[in-house]
Scaffold this motif. Structure first.
Motif, PDB file in Angstrom:
ATOM      1  N   GLY A 217       0.813  -1.221   0.000  1.00  0.00           N
ATOM      2  CA  GLY A 217       0.000   0.000   0.000  1.00  0.00           C
ATOM      3  C   GLY A 217       0.844   1.266   0.000  1.00  0.00           C
ATOM      4  O   GLY A 217       0.461   2.277  -0.596  1.00  0.00           O
ATOM      5  N   LEU A 218       2.008   1.229   0.640  1.00  0.00           N
ATOM      6  CA  LEU A 218       2.916   2.387   0.619  1.00  0.00           C
ATOM      7  C   LEU A 218       3.368   2.685  -0.805  1.00  0.00           C
ATOM      8  O   LEU A 218       3.442   3.838  -1.231  1.00  0.00           O
ATOM      9  CB  LEU A 218       4.157   2.105   1.480  1.00  0.00           C
ATOM     10  CG  LEU A 218       4.012   2.166   2.994  1.00  0.00           C
ATOM     11  CD1 LEU A 218       5.265   1.635   3.668  1.00  0.00           C
ATOM     12  CD2 LEU A 218       3.752   3.608   3.423  1.00  0.00           C
ATOM     13  N   HIS A 219       3.667   1.603  -1.553  1.00  0.00           N
ATOM     14  CA  HIS A 219       4.080   1.748  -2.957  1.00  0.00           C
ATOM     15  C   HIS A 219       2.916   2.264  -3.794  1.00  0.00           C
ATOM     16  O   HIS A 219       3.066   3.202  -4.592  1.00  0.00           O
ATOM     17  CB  HIS A 219       4.564   0.392  -3.461  1.00  0.00           C
ATOM     18  CG  HIS A 219       4.755   0.291  -4.937  1.00  0.00           C
ATOM     19  ND1 HIS A 219       5.682   1.038  -5.620  1.00  0.00           N
ATOM     20  CD2 HIS A 219       4.120  -0.465  -5.869  1.00  0.00           C
ATOM     21  CE1 HIS A 219       5.631   0.739  -6.913  1.00  0.00           C
ATOM     22  NE2 HIS A 219       4.682  -0.156  -7.082  1.00  0.00           N
ATOM     23  N   ALA A 220       1.731   1.659  -3.603  1.00  0.00           N
ATOM     24  CA  ALA A 220       0.569   2.038  -4.405  1.00  0.00           C
ATOM     25  C   ALA A 220       0.181   3.491  -4.149  1.00  0.00           C
ATOM     26  O   ALA A 220      -0.105   4.247  -5.085  1.00  0.00           O
ATOM     27  CB  ALA A 220      -0.604   1.102  -4.103  1.00  0.00           C
ATOM     28  N   ALA A 221       0.192   3.893  -2.877  1.00  0.00           N
ATOM     29  CA  ALA A 221      -0.175   5.272  -2.547  1.00  0.00           C
ATOM     30  C   ALA A 221       0.788   6.251  -3.199  1.00  0.00           C
ATOM     31  O   ALA A 221       0.383   7.308  -3.691  1.00  0.00           O
ATOM     32  CB  ALA A 221      -0.182   5.460  -1.026  1.00  0.00           C
TER      33      ALA A 221
ATOM     34  N   THR B 117      -9.186   3.089  -1.917  1.00  0.00           N
ATOM     35  CA  THR B 117      -9.216   2.724  -0.495  1.00  0.00           C
ATOM     36  C   THR B 117      -9.378   1.228  -0.324  1.00  0.00           C
ATOM     37  O   THR B 117     -10.421   0.705  -0.685  1.00  0.00           O
ATOM     38  CB  THR B 117     -10.387   3.432   0.229  1.00  0.00           C
ATOM     39  OG1 THR B 117     -10.374   4.808  -0.131  1.00  0.00           O
ATOM     40  CG2 THR B 117     -10.264   3.288   1.720  1.00  0.00           C
ATOM     41  N   PRO B 118      -8.383   0.522   0.231  1.00  0.00           N
ATOM     42  CA  PRO B 118      -7.035   1.048   0.469  1.00  0.00           C
ATOM     43  C   PRO B 118      -6.298   1.230  -0.851  1.00  0.00           C
ATOM     44  O   PRO B 118      -6.626   0.576  -1.833  1.00  0.00           O
ATOM     45  CB  PRO B 118      -6.391  -0.046   1.322  1.00  0.00           C
ATOM     46  CG  PRO B 118      -7.133  -1.296   1.002  1.00  0.00           C
ATOM     47  CD  PRO B 118      -8.521  -0.881   0.624  1.00  0.00           C
ATOM     48  N   PRO B 119      -5.294   2.129  -0.870  1.00  0.00           N
ATOM     49  CA  PRO B 119      -4.586   2.402  -2.121  1.00  0.00           C
ATOM     50  C   PRO B 119      -3.966   1.120  -2.669  1.00  0.00           C
ATOM     51  O   PRO B 119      -3.314   0.382  -1.927  1.00  0.00           O
ATOM     52  CB  PRO B 119      -3.479   3.385  -1.725  1.00  0.00           C
ATOM     53  CG  PRO B 119      -3.800   3.848  -0.358  1.00  0.00           C
ATOM     54  CD  PRO B 119      -4.701   2.848   0.272  1.00  0.00           C
ATOM     55  N   ASP B 120      -4.202   0.850  -3.941  1.00  0.00           N
ATOM     56  CA  ASP B 120      -3.636  -0.362  -4.531  1.00  0.00           C
ATOM     57  C   ASP B 120      -3.574  -0.188  -6.048  1.00  0.00           C
ATOM     58  O   ASP B 120      -4.298   0.631  -6.618  1.00  0.00           O
ATOM     59  CB  ASP B 120      -4.495  -1.579  -4.163  1.00  0.00           C
ATOM     60  CG  ASP B 120      -3.662  -2.840  -3.954  1.00  0.00           C
ATOM     61  OD1 ASP B 120      -2.604  -2.960  -4.613  1.00  0.00           O
ATOM     62  OD2 ASP B 120      -4.049  -3.687  -3.149  1.00  0.00           O
ATOM     63  N   VAL B 121      -2.667  -0.930  -6.660  1.00  0.00           N
ATOM     64  CA  VAL B 121      -2.531  -0.897  -8.122  1.00  0.00           C
ATOM     65  C   VAL B 121      -2.193  -2.298  -8.639  1.00  0.00           C
ATOM     66  O   VAL B 121      -1.631  -3.121  -7.913  1.00  0.00           O
ATOM     67  CB  VAL B 121      -1.390   0.058  -8.584  1.00  0.00           C
ATOM     68  CG1 VAL B 121      -1.735   1.505  -8.308  1.00  0.00           C
ATOM     69  CG2 VAL B 121      -0.061  -0.298  -7.929  1.00  0.00           C
ATOM     70  N   MET B 122      -2.551  -2.555  -9.898  1.00  0.00           N
ATOM     71  CA  MET B 122      -2.054  -3.749 -10.591  1.00  0.00           C
ATOM     72  C   MET B 122      -1.728  -3.344 -12.021  1.00  0.00           C
ATOM     73  O   MET B 122      -2.385  -2.485 -12.607  1.00  0.00           O
ATOM     74  CB  MET B 122      -3.073  -4.896 -10.571  1.00  0.00           C
ATOM     75  CG  MET B 122      -4.357  -4.680 -11.325  1.00  0.00           C
ATOM     76  SD  MET B 122      -5.340  -6.218 -11.511  1.00  0.00           S
ATOM     77  CE  MET B 122      -6.274  -6.248  -9.998  1.00  0.00           C
ATOM     78  N   GLN B 123      -0.684  -3.945 -12.566  1.00  0.00           N
ATOM     79  CA  GLN B 123      -0.292  -3.701 -13.950  1.00  0.00           C
ATOM     80  C   GLN B 123       0.127  -5.041 -14.538  1.00  0.00           C
ATOM     81  O   GLN B 123       1.224  -5.519 -14.273  1.00  0.00           O
ATOM     82  CB  GLN B 123       0.893  -2.726 -14.024  1.00  0.00           C
ATOM     83  CG  GLN B 123       0.536  -1.292 -13.748  1.00  0.00           C
ATOM     84  CD  GLN B 123       1.786  -0.419 -13.746  1.00  0.00           C
ATOM     85  OE1 GLN B 123       2.639  -0.513 -12.868  1.00  0.00           O
ATOM     86  NE2 GLN B 123       1.904   0.403 -14.765  1.00  0.00           N
ATOM     87  N   GLY B 124      -0.750  -5.653 -15.297  1.00  0.00           N
ATOM     88  CA  GLY B 124      -0.466  -6.957 -15.867  1.00  0.00           C
ATOM     89  C   GLY B 124      -1.480  -7.993 -15.399  1.00  0.00           C
ATOM     90  O   GLY B 124      -2.024  -8.742 -16.203  1.00  0.00           O
TER      91      GLY B 124
END
Lengths: 304, 304
Positions: A217-221, B117-124
């Motif tokens: 979450g630290l990275h995503a934020a 919320t919560p901060p999150d990402v995906m790529q792929g």
């Protein structure tokens, strides 16, 4: 004091995981201190000997001058060269056999402590604990030693009763320098944003199983919103120290706490304990190391 | 098939964190696959272009042949070059603008997904999820994607509803190769000692806050008693996957689970879920990636 005037009674050595320090001592008085050459591999067969010779080259050392060492001493196979002493026991035992080195040094190594259930070891912290006890006779309570491997030890009636070691510091260093969080936290000061530290601490204590998700979450934020390195670094420390505090609760709850740690981690651990309503006294770990080595030297040379 | 015969309709690219793969495609048929030259930095200004040219040097590529890419595409500052799409949404959105490269490639990049919320990402992983959904139309449930960053995504009515990412795989790799546990686990197989895996899993699910202490315990147990690398590596995996499973419980409890992961992590995650009474189907992630890229290609070229 010129180098020629340094004529130690004895030599004190602290072999840390990442640095080795050598003191020229006269009784309990420190005459000089040197940090060992980081280019010499202390785990090579004669590495310790080479380091001692290089570090003390400017001193006048009489034949037979005793050397008292604490800390990590591992062969390339990762095994300790001195047997551990099992708790419960006094932090300092018989410094035991002299380990002769190639250069003719008479090095006495303070044995580390071990615990069978759960399996645990310390090498070096027993000397810091002994130093604290020698300066605070009769003290009972819990000693917290932040570091690469942070450690909580229950001390009562002059003995180390039990202890528990956490990889918190090493995890922090790996995450901050080797992981995807590197760019997010580089340059940040873990003590700079106390709100971020406190909220990381509270989150980790409340839901410790979410650690690996909160780290991502630290990275995503940062990717989504951009975050200040100070805030991210502070939250990272709060998360890891919070998880440790949750697990170490049987150690600190309702106890007198002494933190023997370098300035920054000691400040963070003291703050973390304060949020739980637990006051702690802080002592300088190098001073405790030297007090412990001095106590060991005195025990082995009663006439001094 | 000789290299001269490779004349793709389109080119599929998966830009993973640690490897980049390129496929020559004819509709949904794979003509050839190459792994990119690891010596070229994909994050250099024309790195991606260089990699594409080197990888496809033996193919006969008509002018204007489309390239469809998924995965991580970061500038040196760590920012994504394509905007994320916020969940809830279908895994594949409009592949959007063509990113022209120096070599004249017309590269379309599948945007990653974000969550506030919560901060999150995906790529792929959005592409692997889309591939699984294209092969299993109407499927609702939870997709688990083990990897450097493992991910759980709730899929319903054709959309990714929410997801959570864990740094489990990266933590495992750092601990196994860079930490004090290195000598203890090196050469060990995480799947070799199922009892050690299962007990690590159970311990972590029961008391997740003790993770950092249990990690040090692996080191201490090895120093005191000596441990088999297989057992230590299996327990290490069990501890980290157990902590993740404890936190991901809202995702897997009472759900149909599909694990899209490489053989070893998929087997460990399936075993971990089985201990909780949760069955899971396992699918090959590379096959899902290609199915997802093919779905994206078809969506952008309706006439094909």
């Amino acid at each position: 004091m010129s180098a020629a005037a340094i004529t130690p009674d004895w030599i004190a050595v602290d072999r840390g995981a990442d640095r080795l320090r050598v003191w020229a001592m006269q009784g309990a008085t420190r005459l000089a201190q040197v940090q060992a050459d980081a280019d010499i591999n202390p785990h090579a067969p004669d590495g310790f000997d080479q380091i001692l010779r290089a570090a003390t080259a400017g001193w006048t050392i009489a034949a037979g001058t005793p050397v008292v060492a604490c800390g990590i001493a591992q062969s390339p196979q990762g095994r300790a060269e001195a047997p551990f002493r099992a708790v419960p026991c006094a932090p300092l035992g018989d410094p035991g056999a002299v380990a002769p080195t190639a250069g003719g040094w008479r090095v006495r190594i303070i044995p580390g402590l071990s615990q069978s259930t759960p399996p645990d070891v310390m090498q070096g912290d027993e000397t810091r604990i002994a130093g604290f006890m020698s300066l605070n006779p009769g003290w009972d309570g819990v000693v917290c030693l932040p570091g690469t491997h942070s450690r909580w030890a229950h001390v009562s009636a002059g003995e180390v009763v039990s202890f528990q070691t956490f990889m918190t510091g090493e995890l922090l260093a790996l995450l901050a320098t080797q992981s995807v969080l590197r760019t997010t936290v580089t340059g940040g000061d873990a003590g700079a944003e106390t709100d971020a530290f406190d909220s990381g601490l509270a989150d980790a204590m409340a839901r410790p199983e979410r650690l690996a998700a909160r780290l991502f979450g630290l990275h995503a934020a940062d990717l989504l919103e951009g975050t200040r390195a100070d805030a991210a670094r502070s939250r990272l420390s709060g998360l890891l120290i919070g998880a440790e505090l949750g697990a170490a609760k049987p150690y600190w709850l309702g106890q007198d706490i002494a933190i023997l740690g370098a300035a920054e981690p000691a400040r963070l651990y003291a703050r973390a304990l304060r949020t739980q309503g637990v006051p702690a006294t802080v002592a300088d770990p190098d001073r405790m190391t030297l007090a412990g080595l001095t106590a060991a030297y005195r025990a082995m040379t009663p006439a001094t």
